[in-house]
Design an enzyme around this catalytic site. Sequence first.
Site, PDB file in Angstrom:
ATOM      1  N   LYS A 154      13.240  -1.761 -14.419  1.00 37.31           N
ATOM      2  CA  LYS A 154      11.978  -2.821 -15.237  1.00 37.31           C
ATOM      3  C   LYS A 154      12.951  -3.371 -16.218  1.00 37.31           C
ATOM      4  O   LYS A 154      13.223  -4.989 -15.890  1.00 37.31           O
ATOM      5  CB  LYS A 154      11.216  -1.950 -16.011  1.00 37.31           C
ATOM      6  CG  LYS A 154       9.736  -1.363 -14.966  1.00 37.31           C
ATOM      7  CD  LYS A 154       9.546  -2.319 -14.156  1.00 37.31           C
ATOM      8  CE  LYS A 154       8.233  -3.197 -15.023  1.00 37.31           C
ATOM      9  NZ  LYS A 154       7.474  -3.472 -13.388  1.00 37.31           N
TER      10      LYS A 154
ATOM     11  N   ASN B  76       0.261  12.620 -27.521  1.00 37.38           N
ATOM     12  CA  ASN B  76      -0.694  13.022 -27.385  1.00 37.38           C
ATOM     13  C   ASN B  76      -1.716  14.153 -27.367  1.00 37.38           C
ATOM     14  O   ASN B  76      -2.276  14.748 -26.301  1.00 37.38           O
ATOM     15  CB  ASN B  76       0.640  13.703 -25.899  1.00 37.38           C
ATOM     16  CG  ASN B  76       1.361  12.261 -24.927  1.00 37.38           C
ATOM     17  OD1 ASN B  76       1.046  10.990 -24.937  1.00 37.38           O
ATOM     18  ND2 ASN B  76       2.887  13.201 -24.857  1.00 37.38           N
TER      19      ASN B  76
ATOM     20  N   VAL C  16       0.976  19.743 -21.099  1.00 42.99           N
ATOM     21  CA  VAL C  16       0.932  18.833 -22.356  1.00 42.99           C
ATOM     22  C   VAL C  16       2.932  19.091 -22.377  1.00 42.99           C
ATOM     23  O   VAL C  16       2.750  20.454 -22.387  1.00 42.99           O
ATOM     24  CB  VAL C  16       0.291  19.208 -23.473  1.00 42.99           C
ATOM     25  CG1 VAL C  16       1.422  18.482 -24.406  1.00 42.99           C
ATOM     26  CG2 VAL C  16      -1.456  18.712 -23.246  1.00 42.99           C
ATOM     27  N   TYR C  17       2.908  18.055 -21.406  1.00 42.82           N
ATOM     28  CA  TYR C  17       4.994  18.426 -22.135  1.00 42.82           C
ATOM     29  C   TYR C  17       5.665  18.975 -23.417  1.00 42.82           C
ATOM     30  O   TYR C  17       4.815  17.926 -24.385  1.00 42.82           O
ATOM     31  CB  TYR C  17       5.884  16.504 -21.766  1.00 42.82           C
ATOM     32  CG  TYR C  17       5.010  16.835 -19.959  1.00 42.82           C
ATOM     33  CD1 TYR C  17       4.551  17.288 -19.281  1.00 42.82           C
ATOM     34  CD2 TYR C  17       5.589  15.503 -19.733  1.00 42.82           C
ATOM     35  CE1 TYR C  17       4.599  16.770 -17.821  1.00 42.82           C
ATOM     36  CE2 TYR C  17       4.896  14.958 -18.589  1.00 42.82           C
ATOM     37  CZ  TYR C  17       4.793  15.707 -17.877  1.00 42.82           C
ATOM     38  OH  TYR C  17       5.171  15.519 -16.434  1.00 42.82           O
TER      39      TYR C  17
ATOM     40  N   LEU D  87       0.984  -0.877   0.190  1.00 42.38           N
ATOM     41  CA  LEU D  87      -0.062  -0.327  -0.230  1.00 42.38           C
ATOM     42  C   LEU D  87       0.721   1.096   0.134  1.00 42.38           C
ATOM     43  O   LEU D  87       0.668   2.237   0.371  1.00 42.38           O
ATOM     44  CB  LEU D  87      -1.117  -0.631   0.833  1.00 42.38           C
ATOM     45  CG  LEU D  87      -2.012  -1.352   0.953  1.00 42.38           C
ATOM     46  CD1 LEU D  87      -2.652  -1.046   2.165  1.00 42.38           C
ATOM     47  CD2 LEU D  87      -2.845  -1.428  -0.227  1.00 42.38           C
TER      48      LEU D  87
ATOM     49  N   THR E 202       7.513  -3.980 -19.363  1.00 41.48           N
ATOM     50  CA  THR E 202       6.760  -2.815 -19.860  1.00 41.48           C
ATOM     51  C   THR E 202       7.899  -2.519 -21.634  1.00 41.48           C
ATOM     52  O   THR E 202       8.330  -3.043 -21.407  1.00 41.48           O
ATOM     53  CB  THR E 202       6.737  -1.013 -19.520  1.00 41.48           C
ATOM     54  OG1 THR E 202       6.346  -0.198 -20.160  1.00 41.48           O
ATOM     55  CG2 THR E 202       8.085  -1.393 -18.206  1.00 41.48           C
ATOM     56  N   ASP E 203       6.915  -1.681 -22.223  1.00 40.74           N
ATOM     57  CA  ASP E 203       7.367  -2.034 -23.724  1.00 40.74           C
ATOM     58  C   ASP E 203       8.560  -0.663 -23.340  1.00 40.74           C
ATOM     59  O   ASP E 203       9.609  -0.416 -24.383  1.00 40.74           O
ATOM     60  CB  ASP E 203       6.576  -1.352 -24.245  1.00 40.74           C
ATOM     61  CG  ASP E 203       5.475  -0.146 -24.057  1.00 40.74           C
ATOM     62  OD1 ASP E 203       6.144   0.411 -22.850  1.00 40.74           O
ATOM     63  OD2 ASP E 203       4.916   0.641 -25.436  1.00 40.74           O
ATOM     64  N   GLU E 204       8.630  -0.025 -22.366  1.00 43.93           N
ATOM     65  CA  GLU E 204       9.518   0.521 -22.203  1.00 43.93           C
ATOM     66  C   GLU E 204      10.845   0.580 -21.709  1.00 43.93           C
ATOM     67  O   GLU E 204      11.951   1.890 -22.274  1.00 43.93           O
ATOM     68  CB  GLU E 204       9.485   2.053 -20.855  1.00 43.93           C
ATOM     69  CG  GLU E 204       7.729   2.842 -21.426  1.00 43.93           C
ATOM     70  CD  GLU E 204       7.870   4.317 -20.118  1.00 43.93           C
ATOM     71  OE1 GLU E 204       8.500   4.543 -19.622  1.00 43.93           O
ATOM     72  OE2 GLU E 204       6.450   4.713 -19.877  1.00 43.93           O
TER      73      GLU E 204
ATOM     74  N   TYR F 246      13.280   4.825 -14.535  1.00 44.01           N
ATOM     75  CA  TYR F 246      12.079   4.176 -14.194  1.00 44.01           C
ATOM     76  C   TYR F 246      12.159   2.338 -15.042  1.00 44.01           C
ATOM     77  O   TYR F 246      11.794   1.598 -14.861  1.00 44.01           O
ATOM     78  CB  TYR F 246      10.476   4.963 -14.333  1.00 44.01           C
ATOM     79  CG  TYR F 246       9.385   3.391 -14.812  1.00 44.01           C
ATOM     80  CD1 TYR F 246       8.851   2.727 -14.318  1.00 44.01           C
ATOM     81  CD2 TYR F 246       9.055   3.224 -16.057  1.00 44.01           C
ATOM     82  CE1 TYR F 246       7.917   1.206 -14.239  1.00 44.01           C
ATOM     83  CE2 TYR F 246       7.979   2.986 -16.561  1.00 44.01           C
ATOM     84  CZ  TYR F 246       7.588   1.562 -15.573  1.00 44.01           C
ATOM     85  OH  TYR F 246       6.559   0.596 -16.034  1.00 44.01           O
TER      86      TYR F 246
END
Length: 337
Positions: free
Chosen positions: A154, A249, A206-207, A36, A125-127, A150
């Site tokens: 992964k 995006n 929006v970046y 949690l 992940t695809d990242e 990140y």
Amino acid sequence: MKRIIVTGGCGFIGSNFIRLFLEQEPNLQIVNVDCLTYAGNLENLKDLESDSRLSFARVDITDPESLQNLFLEPVDSVIHFAAESHVDRSILDSGPFIRTNVLGTQILLDLAKKASVRKFVHVSTDEVYGSLGANGFFTETTPLAPTSPYSASKASSDMLVKSYCHTFGFPGVITRCSNNYGPYQFPEKIIPLFISNILEDIQVPVYGDGLQIRDWIHVTDHCSGVYAAWKSGVAGEVYNFGGRCELTNLELTTTLLNLMDKPKSLIKFVQDRPGHDRRYAIDCAKAEAGLGWKPVISFQKGIADTIRWYQENREWVARVKSGAYREYYQQQYGSRL
Ligand code: NAD
Ligand code: DAU
């Protein structure tokens, strides 16, 4: 009854997965292992709280002493969702990402190996593949080239799973999915953040130029892929999942504003994410051929349902947006907006 450990079951995808899994497999016992964090919420499984097939253990996967108690009884398989999952947070502080995603996975792998589990599905992940140019798709043989803390964490955990398969004949299966959306997603990721902002007429950040591309998949389609990988995935193999729905995006943001009947003036272009990956797109032919899986929820239907879910669950949004969230939002967007 087979006993399955699902880690991270109080998060976005884990909670959706548990719901799907119990529907598909009436004769299973699930132990949901989750510590949690800010992203974990028991409320995400409230509808299942009286289901005797599901139990909850508040355990941190980086704590081997507590985790090993869950392996004292036989464990058929492990389905591993628990992770720190938000790229922006990994840029602010990578420590928790290395602890949970790398160390936590190693601790879990060792316990699962010792318990001789039948299968270990590692949800990745695809990242891990890095970023694509204008053309092409990620396949399972695309070299790993993670770019954020990140995705590096992964990719490290994927390599650990692979190494256990290779060295110990460990029954690990790795899944790599593109961007998910749907109910119970924490409002730090673009879709739930933007929907919840738009609901309150707050500007959406929006970046950069907003032309980065993501391949969107409804969470239920991802969960059915993980289920298929658990059922028939081959040990040592990787399976990619994607929604065949590439959007910039900006296209995504405009779609949300149109569907919610709000003006484009809510768009605010802000400073780009450092090291921002330009494009993700998945080739999921292997999962289609090998697992008999395919995404079935169109973006049109999935996004309309998702907007409705956030409209109807404003109290859930308000609760998860309280406390430490405000501090995070300020840190992330304070100087940008
Ligand atoms: P999430 O952040 O919503 O949920 C993560 C869950 O893991 C939370 O319930 C949290 O409490 C728990 N957790 C975190 N650290 C833990 C620890 N040390 N011990 C025990 N529990 C811990 O994440 P999500 O979006 O549901 O992602 C789930 C998995 O799917 C992750 O492994 C992520 O990398 C992967 N994934 C996510 C996406 C996406 O679009 N969200 C796409 C592909 C893959
Ligand atoms: O591709 C799978 C990955 O998708 C998962 O592994 C991650 O756990 C998940 O968080 C997601 O990563 P992204 O970084 O792609 O998702 P996010 O929703 O954070 O951002 C999606 C795109 O939107 C990205 O190009 C950055 C942009 N963005 C995001 C936010 C939060 C904005 O422009 N503004 C924002 O405020």
